[in-house]
Design an enzyme around this catalytic site. Structure first.
Site, short mmCIF file in Angstrom:
data_model
loop_
_atom_site.label_atom_id
_atom_site.label_comp_id
_atom_site.label_asym_id
_atom_site.label_seq_id
_atom_site.Cartn_x
_atom_site.Cartn_y
_atom_site.Cartn_z
N TRP A 117 -11.84 20.12 16.45
CA TRP A 117 -11.49 19.49 15.18
C TRP A 117 -12.47 19.93 14.09
O TRP A 117 -13.69 19.96 14.30
CB TRP A 117 -11.55 17.97 15.30
CG TRP A 117 -10.45 17.39 16.15
CD1 TRP A 117 -9.46 18.07 16.80
CD2 TRP A 117 -10.24 16.01 16.43
NE1 TRP A 117 -8.63 17.21 17.47
CE2 TRP A 117 -9.08 15.92 17.27
CE3 TRP A 117 -10.88 14.83 16.07
CZ2 TRP A 117 -8.59 14.71 17.73
CZ3 TRP A 117 -10.40 13.63 16.53
CH2 TRP A 117 -9.25 13.56 17.36
N GLU A 128 -4.75 -2.92 4.67
CA GLU A 128 -4.41 -3.55 5.95
C GLU A 128 -5.56 -4.37 6.53
O GLU A 128 -5.40 -5.04 7.55
CB GLU A 128 -4.02 -2.48 6.97
CG GLU A 128 -2.71 -1.74 6.68
CD GLU A 128 -2.90 -0.54 5.74
OE1 GLU A 128 -3.93 -0.49 5.03
OE2 GLU A 128 -2.02 0.33 5.72
N THR A 187 0.86 -1.18 0.00
CA THR A 187 0.00 0.00 0.00
C THR A 187 0.89 1.23 0.00
O THR A 187 1.96 1.22 0.63
CB THR A 187 -0.94 0.00 1.22
OG1 THR A 187 -1.76 1.16 1.19
CG2 THR A 187 -0.18 -0.06 2.54
N LYS A 197 -6.95 21.24 13.21
CA LYS A 197 -7.05 21.34 14.67
C LYS A 197 -7.01 22.81 15.05
O LYS A 197 -5.95 23.43 15.11
CB LYS A 197 -5.91 20.58 15.36
CG LYS A 197 -6.12 19.07 15.38
CD LYS A 197 -5.05 18.36 14.61
CE LYS A 197 -5.31 16.86 14.53
NZ LYS A 197 -4.50 16.23 13.45
#
Lengths: 542, 542
Positions: free
Chosen positions: B441, B328, B181, B436
């Protein structure tokens, strides 16, 4: 890949996360109880907390003598998630077998339904390892029973405030459950279920091509929760968040059909005798019930009669999903779903496949060993079914009989089957009931089924007895219907069989009797018949 | 329970036993090739026999640079069932990355499609471990390539007569596959897939409540077989005996729709850009195609646009099945299927759920960690997605970057998500792209999506840059559509955003540009933007 274990705790946590509002409905002596997976999750923790305080440790056996209800379901998850072993007991066994089972498993605590308490009171003195009895009931307070010590379940739940949390230390091969299966002779034999086996089995019954359990289902397990974990449905339903409808104490066909109507049941499961009873009630009082939500009735335990499958389809638009398994196989091994290339067949031809036990589910391997090794897949050659896989038992619990059944890594099922060109398996007999005549095999079940289609026959049993030339030959015992007694001849029945079978398959004799002896679960007692008639042909010849 | 391993070989054997007549259809440079699982089973053995003679041993890496076709599928089963590792390579990577990957994996043999041979010829000198090249082609005889030594696949198959049989010794945790990946910086990272992981993933995608793969399906994987095993579809389809339709070299939307029409495809899978292309072709030439057999298009890789899901439903009666995973994660982690209690919602409300990535599949566990620990399930609070389970990788292959991503037994995905009251997960950003601002957020993706719904906006990218007071603040770069240039103001776009977002979410500035830099796979190159504009607000303030 990560080495994370496959456990029942992960199923419980998933249900609480994704499906906290989905319902569990439980029929009890005081009517319907209804709650959610969210509530269920909390009470499961409380039960585990109470068992922990009562001394239950990882590896301990906690037994149940219980109906299909919500408290039994709580035990299904609380006990294994503590690392202990849930031992579900068939409370209809003889007192001798109950005593044997409980002592052999060394059960520490028994959860027993209030309606079943007398069964245990009668044998309490013989139980060597039981420390505590917990009475499953709506009641609280002091218990009214001779069992000592005994607590009411709801009292324990109410008082539990230890904040018990399940540990994450369970390994996937740890035992989670235990169930005994009756043996031909001697005491029942115990089977252990691992977390891994139960988890994988839950995945397997959620596959579209097997039973297809789904969050959109409302599932009514009629098969008892002491019988191979109600075929794994409570575990699977919790994994997928299906609505669960638990029918409680001794439900009648009327009770079951009312639950199906009111709880919009989509999927139910039971043995053929259950479905014959439900069919009769539906035939007689169809307008009392709404079965429009039903997508299938799973039928296992013994073969689903072809006529019954057809009757449900034709008269009630209900599909029977034929399945096969054993206590030793968790249980699902075969499910009879039509393959794509069979969808264009006529409904009669499709019925031929639906009446078979079906296709092997992903994860399980099979071999069928006949007289000359592995059988041809022609739907005719017979052989014993051997199974292997991650939800197949590897032994009987502390039992010398393990070596008779588990050989070279394969479970020898004792079932004689055929496999057809499409891979559908059909059970044709038990190995011990197969008639071995001059090196050839004759299915006693096929002959019995054919005899029972004759209008004069009420019951028939076929079995092999000693023969001087052919080693064994089949004979039949037949009970005629009242109207046909004295009017039906042996020759008429043999003529009926001759239409379907080769000449050498036909029984050497047909004996008319008033009654056929049966086992406690209503099967013909063939062992008894064989013993009684073992010299019948020898005596006749001489 | 028995200790039998979960392996790909058992999937192969099941397909041969139950589905030998079911079809595999493969589009190649010479047209359609069509055969059965029965033939496939034989050729898979021949391939393994040939690889064995060429010296492949258990644990060796055998690489592929190949399209989605039947030969690639043969390698999918032959290589792992020998105990070797199938390393699927994205042949569109840069030469540097290809060299790195092949050398890092120490590939011993490479199977390469004839159309891709030039890619390898160019880098052959740099490949340190490759012993043999096998050319995937219909051709036989002497190969025409600079690769040395090289054989034609069909020549090897034709000559193979060693009677090779797979061993049953493979353990379930043995590696079966490998895929790299791309990383944010540096070389690609390798992931190993175990037999156990791939087997369990195959079960998981056959569940009714996820993708529901079935024998009755005809499955067209458009997602490349070098991209997380085409999302596991070839393994799952073989387990269930589904018809497989493999689209071969560089299929266009026309090619795909023709295959769907002719092969009665029921289920297909691809990334949003594929589905946008197919949608355009369907909108323009609907009458050329028959899509009546289609039950769903699986959409993953990046978020499926809500408008696209709706367009398929409204205009073509096709359901988009939104899914999520990573290299993954083998990959399936979330699938967006509507829960029972959502079926009564309006289609617009249902769309809100379908546009999310969905519900976690059985077997995988998640945690979402926000600023203050695990987030509330309110659909608003954001946190990083952490995953754990038997088909989640535990490391990168021989790579120090393992420790950045796999921490305390959890995969840290780098994806920022919300979880709503029903448990549906939505990706809102990448952790590194999250802005941030003053301890709060802000999702750059939400702002981008909102900007791109404005009629004047062609493309928009939002990212955080340094701010003296708030640490970071978002700014936007926007490309206007040609007709709107010089006519659209910053204030108009901010006003558009103010309808949906709190004031403190709005970008501090909007910069109109002619073009936004992109990565090789067409994503905005946010890292480049952040670098270019890092002092933009600091400079402006001063």
């Amino acid at each position: 890949m990560m080495d994370t274990p496959l456990t029942l705790l992960s199923i419980l946590k998933r249900a609480k996360f994704l499906f906290p509002k989905n319902e569990i409905v439980s029929r009890g002596v005081n009517g319907i109880f209804r709650y959610t997976y969210g509530d269920f999750y909390k009470r499961t923790h409380k039960l585990a907390g109470a068992l922990n305080l009562l001394g239950v440790k990882p590896g301990d056996r906690v037994a149940t003598l219980a109906w299909n209800d919500h408290r039994h379901l709580e035990a299904y998850f609380a006990v294994p998630s503590m690392g202990a072993i849930l031992h579900t007991i068939n409370f209809r066994l003889s007192p001798e077998h109950l005593i044997y089972i409980i002592n052999h498993a060394e059960d520490k605590i028994i959860l027993v339904d209030e309606t079943i308490v007398p069964v245990l009171e009668a044998i309490q003195d013989k139980l060597k390892t039981v420390k505590v009895y917990i009475i499953l009931s709506d009641k609280k307070g002091a218990t009214e029973t001779k069992l000592r010590p005994a607590y009411y379940y709801e009292q324990l739940i109410e008082e539990e405030n230890s904040g018990f949390q399940f540990s994450e230390d369970i390994k996937e091969n740890d035992p989670a459950g235990m169930c005994f299966t009756s043996a031909t002779t001697g005491n029942p034999k115990g089977v252990l279920y691992s977390h891994r086996g139960l988890f994988l089995h839950s995945m397997a019954i959620g596959l579209t091509d097997t039973l297809g359990l789904s969050e959109r289902d409302s599932i009514l397990p009629i098969v008892p929760m002491f019988h191979v974990n109600a075929w794994g449905l409570p575990f699977g339903a919790t994994m997928f968040g299906s609505k669960q409808v638990l029918p409680g104490p001794a439900p009648t066909p009327k009770d079951l059909l009312n639950l199906m109507s009111e709880e919009k049941v989509t999927l139910s499961a039971g043995v053929p005798t259950i479905w014959l009873g439900v069919l009769k009630e539906l035939d007689e009082n169809k307008s009392n019930y709404d079965t429009s939500s039903i997508r299938g009735f799973i039928c296992g335990g013994s073969a689903a009669p072809r006529g019954m499958i057809k009757a449900y389809e034709d008269r009630h638009n209900i599909q029977i999903l034929h399945a096969y398994g054993m206590t030793e196989t968790t249980p699902l091994v075969f499910a009879s779903r039509l393959k794509n290339n069979l969808l264009n067949l006529s409904s009669e031809e499709q019925l031929n496949y639906k009446a078979k036990q079906g296709l092997i589910v992903p994860g399980i391997e099979m071999k069928v060993i006949g007289k000359n090794g592995e059988v041809k897949h022609d739907g005719k050659e017979m052989g014993e079914l051997l199974l292997r896989g991650p939800w197949i038992a590897s032994e009987y619990y502390n039992d010398e009989r393990t070596k008779e059944t588990f050989i070279d890594g394969w479970l020898h099922t004792g079932d004689v089957v055929t496999v057809d060109e499409e891979g559908y398996v059909q059970i044709v007999d038990r190995t011990k009931d197969l008639v071995k005549s001059g090196g050839e095999w004759i299915s006693s079940v096929d002959l019995e089924n054919a005899l029972m289609t004759h209008e004069a026959v009420f019951e028939a049993s076929v079995f092999g007895v000693a023969h001087p030339k052919w080693q064994e030959r089949p004979i039949a015992v037949v009970v005629l219907k009242d109207d046909y007694r004295e009017k039906t001849t042996k020759e008429a029945l043999l003529g009926h069989l001759a239409k379907q079978f080769a000449k050498w398959w036909l029984p050497d004799d047909i004996i008319f009797v008033d009654e056929i002896p049966k086992t406690s679960v209503g099967k013909f007692l063939k062992r008894g018949l064989r013993e009684k008639y073992q010299n019948y042909l020898l005596d006749k010849e001489s």
